[in-house]
Design a protein around this motif. Structure first.
Motif, mmCIF file in Angstrom:
data_model
loop_
_atom_site.group_PDB
_atom_site.id
_atom_site.type_symbol
_atom_site.label_atom_id
_atom_site.label_comp_id
_atom_site.label_asym_id
_atom_site.label_seq_id
_atom_site.Cartn_x
_atom_site.Cartn_y
_atom_site.Cartn_z
ATOM 1 N N ALA A 142 0.825 -1.208 0.000
ATOM 2 C CA ALA A 142 0.000 0.000 0.000
ATOM 3 C C ALA A 142 0.859 1.257 0.000
ATOM 4 O O ALA A 142 0.556 2.239 -0.696
ATOM 5 C CB ALA A 142 -0.934 -0.009 1.217
ATOM 6 N N ALA A 143 1.948 1.242 0.767
ATOM 7 C CA ALA A 143 2.844 2.400 0.827
ATOM 8 C C ALA A 143 3.478 2.673 -0.528
ATOM 9 O O ALA A 143 3.594 3.829 -0.953
ATOM 10 C CB ALA A 143 3.922 2.169 1.881
ATOM 11 N N VAL A 144 3.890 1.614 -1.216
ATOM 12 C CA VAL A 144 4.518 1.774 -2.528
ATOM 13 C C VAL A 144 3.535 2.373 -3.519
ATOM 14 O O VAL A 144 3.866 3.313 -4.264
ATOM 15 C CB VAL A 144 5.047 0.418 -3.042
ATOM 16 C CG1 VAL A 144 5.421 0.516 -4.518
ATOM 17 C CG2 VAL A 144 6.249 -0.024 -2.223
ATOM 18 N N ILE A 145 2.318 1.861 -3.553
ATOM 19 C CA ILE A 145 1.314 2.372 -4.500
ATOM 20 C C ILE A 145 1.004 3.834 -4.219
ATOM 21 O O ILE A 145 0.992 4.673 -5.126
ATOM 22 C CB ILE A 145 0.031 1.521 -4.441
ATOM 23 C CG1 ILE A 145 0.314 0.092 -4.917
ATOM 24 C CG2 ILE A 145 -1.065 2.152 -5.300
ATOM 25 C CD1 ILE A 145 -0.857 -0.853 -4.731
ATOM 26 N N ILE A 188 -7.510 0.463 -3.183
ATOM 27 C CA ILE A 188 -8.377 -0.265 -4.116
ATOM 28 C C ILE A 188 -8.150 -1.772 -4.050
ATOM 29 O O ILE A 188 -9.118 -2.546 -3.937
ATOM 30 C CB ILE A 188 -8.206 0.261 -5.554
ATOM 31 C CG1 ILE A 188 -8.867 1.635 -5.697
ATOM 32 C CG2 ILE A 188 -8.809 -0.712 -6.566
ATOM 33 C CD1 ILE A 188 -8.665 2.279 -7.056
ATOM 34 N N PRO A 189 -6.895 -2.270 -4.116
ATOM 35 C CA PRO A 189 -6.703 -3.728 -4.036
ATOM 36 C C PRO A 189 -7.240 -4.321 -2.742
ATOM 37 O O PRO A 189 -7.812 -5.414 -2.743
ATOM 38 C CB PRO A 189 -5.183 -3.892 -4.145
ATOM 39 C CG PRO A 189 -4.715 -2.655 -4.832
ATOM 40 C CD PRO A 189 -5.613 -1.567 -4.353
ATOM 41 N N THR A 190 -7.054 -3.613 -1.632
ATOM 42 C CA THR A 190 -7.521 -4.110 -0.340
ATOM 43 C C THR A 190 -9.039 -4.206 -0.305
ATOM 44 O O THR A 190 -9.606 -5.219 0.118
ATOM 45 C CB THR A 190 -7.034 -3.190 0.791
ATOM 46 O OG1 THR A 190 -5.609 -3.090 0.745
ATOM 47 C CG2 THR A 190 -7.468 -3.715 2.142
ATOM 48 N N GLN A 193 -10.330 -6.954 -2.582
ATOM 49 C CA GLN A 193 -10.129 -8.264 -1.971
ATOM 50 C C GLN A 193 -11.190 -8.532 -0.908
ATOM 51 O O GLN A 193 -11.694 -9.654 -0.800
ATOM 52 C CB GLN A 193 -8.739 -8.345 -1.352
ATOM 53 C CG GLN A 193 -8.419 -9.701 -0.748
ATOM 54 C CD GLN A 193 -7.048 -9.750 -0.110
ATOM 55 O OE1 GLN A 193 -6.445 -8.718 0.143
ATOM 56 N NE2 GLN A 193 -6.554 -10.947 0.147
ATOM 57 N N MET A 194 -11.531 -7.517 -0.134
ATOM 58 C CA MET A 194 -12.544 -7.690 0.906
ATOM 59 C C MET A 194 -13.914 -7.977 0.293
ATOM 60 O O MET A 194 -14.691 -8.770 0.826
ATOM 61 C CB MET A 194 -12.608 -6.440 1.785
ATOM 62 C CG MET A 194 -11.350 -6.193 2.600
ATOM 63 S SD MET A 194 -11.440 -4.677 3.585
ATOM 64 C CE MET A 194 -12.651 -5.162 4.829
ATOM 65 N N ILE A 195 -14.191 -7.338 -0.837
ATOM 66 C CA ILE A 195 -15.497 -7.535 -1.480
ATOM 67 C C ILE A 195 -15.621 -8.939 -2.056
ATOM 68 O O ILE A 195 -16.693 -9.566 -1.989
ATOM 69 C CB ILE A 195 -15.696 -6.474 -2.587
ATOM 70 C CG1 ILE A 195 -15.844 -5.075 -1.968
ATOM 71 C CG2 ILE A 195 -16.922 -6.805 -3.441
ATOM 72 C CD1 ILE A 195 -15.877 -3.963 -2.981
ATOM 73 N N LEU A 196 -14.514 -9.461 -2.604
ATOM 74 C CA LEU A 196 -14.562 -10.752 -3.303
ATOM 75 C C LEU A 196 -14.100 -11.924 -2.456
ATOM 76 O O LEU A 196 -14.218 -13.068 -2.902
ATOM 77 C CB LEU A 196 -13.689 -10.687 -4.564
ATOM 78 C CG LEU A 196 -14.121 -9.678 -5.633
ATOM 79 C CD1 LEU A 196 -13.112 -9.639 -6.756
ATOM 80 C CD2 LEU A 196 -15.502 -10.033 -6.173
ATOM 81 N N ILE A 197 -13.606 -11.663 -1.257
ATOM 82 C CA ILE A 197 -13.019 -12.728 -0.456
ATOM 83 C C ILE A 197 -14.048 -13.832 -0.164
ATOM 84 O O ILE A 197 -15.192 -13.563 0.198
ATOM 85 C CB ILE A 197 -12.446 -12.155 0.856
ATOM 86 C CG1 ILE A 197 -11.533 -13.165 1.529
ATOM 87 C CG2 ILE A 197 -13.550 -11.721 1.805
ATOM 88 C CD1 ILE A 197 -10.702 -12.578 2.655
ATOM 89 N N GLY A 198 -13.647 -15.059 -0.372
ATOM 90 C CA GLY A 198 -14.516 -16.199 -0.110
ATOM 91 C C GLY A 198 -15.497 -16.521 -1.214
ATOM 92 O O GLY A 198 -16.162 -17.558 -1.173
#
Length: 258
Positions: A142-145, A188-190, A193-198
């Motif tokens: 996240a820091a890099v992005i 955005i990636p985080t 991932q939370m929306i699609l997890i599982g």
């Protein structure tokens, strides 16, 4: 429930066949990835075996100072990698990244350790090292992005920023929108991932625990906890980093440094 299947060196040698096949496919298709794949395979084996022996020693020792030492090493390596990705030309990026990841990760792990897990010892390696490692690694991404986005935007928008400054805006006001955009992009990636997890695939942490024989509900409970830890740490890291990073572009007179 059946005992977990342990892998020995023969099993790992057979698993190595997957990478040998991958290298063969790359050669067949003339992709030019053979050397990269071979080096990546070698580094994966070496680094993870070293990690395994180190963690085995630290888990057996169960010493708080040893846990703090390994976490400090992980954090420093992570900060250096992030600094190199963001910019090596801007001064003080390394301490900014180090401090942002340290504060967010420490707060996240301490909150989880003392309020949720409550192990016998605060430094219990079984919990502290894996959880901190996951949080630190994700915070670095996240820091890099966020850092790359903010640096590139400020460099390409100097005329706009100077216009805002000439109209009486402070440096913080002049780059406020750029900073918000950088944080949003980094999260955005985080959030995805939370929306699609599982729903699309079983997450890696859950998969590992299932393979280790943990009950499915216990495995997904830890996945929920870790997901929330990562989301919080990523947000806090990007907020802290971007707040310190934009200041590197201005001098004491609030003028943009070219």
């Amino acid at each position: 429930m059946q005992e977990p299947i342990e892998l020995d060196f023969v099993d790992l040698a057979i698993a190595l066949g997957l990478m040998a096949i991958a290298i063969g496919v790359s050669s067949w298709e003339k992709l030019g990835l053979e050397l990269n794949l071979a080096l990546a395979t070698g580094r994966t084996i070496l680094q993870l075996l070293v990690l395994g022996y180190i963690l085995d020693f630290i888990f057996a020792w169960n010493n708080g100072w040893a846990v703090l030492a390994i976490l400090a090493i992980m954090l420093t390596i992570t900060a250096i990698v992030a600094r190199n990705r963001i910019s090596q030309k801007i001064p003080d990026v390394l301490p900014l990244v180090w401090g942002a990841i340290f504060l967010s990760s420490a707060l996240t792990v301490l909150y989880t350790n003392f309020l949720i897990l409550q192990p016998d010892r605060w430094y219990q390696p079984q919990y502290v090292i894996p959880l901190a490692g996951i949080v630190i690694g994700n915070a670095m991404n996240a820091a890099v992005i966020a850092g790359e986005r903010l640096v590139s935007t400020i460099n390409s928008s100097q005329v706009e920023i100077e216009t805002h400054l000439s109209l009486g805006a402070t440096p913080e006001q002049a780059v406020s929108q750029y900073r918000k955009d950088a944080i949003r992009v980094a999260l955005i990636p985080t959030i995805n991932q939370m929306i699609l997890i599982g729903m699309v695939a079983i997450p890696g942490i859950t998969t590992g625990q299932l393979l280790a024989g943990v009950k499915p509900l216990d495995a997904v409970s830890y996945e929920i906890l870790i997901t929330f830890m990562v989301a919080f740490a990523n947000l806090l890291t990007t907020v802290l980093l971007t707040k310190g990073l934009y200041r590197q572009f201005f001098n004491s007179a609030a003028q943009l440094i070219r």
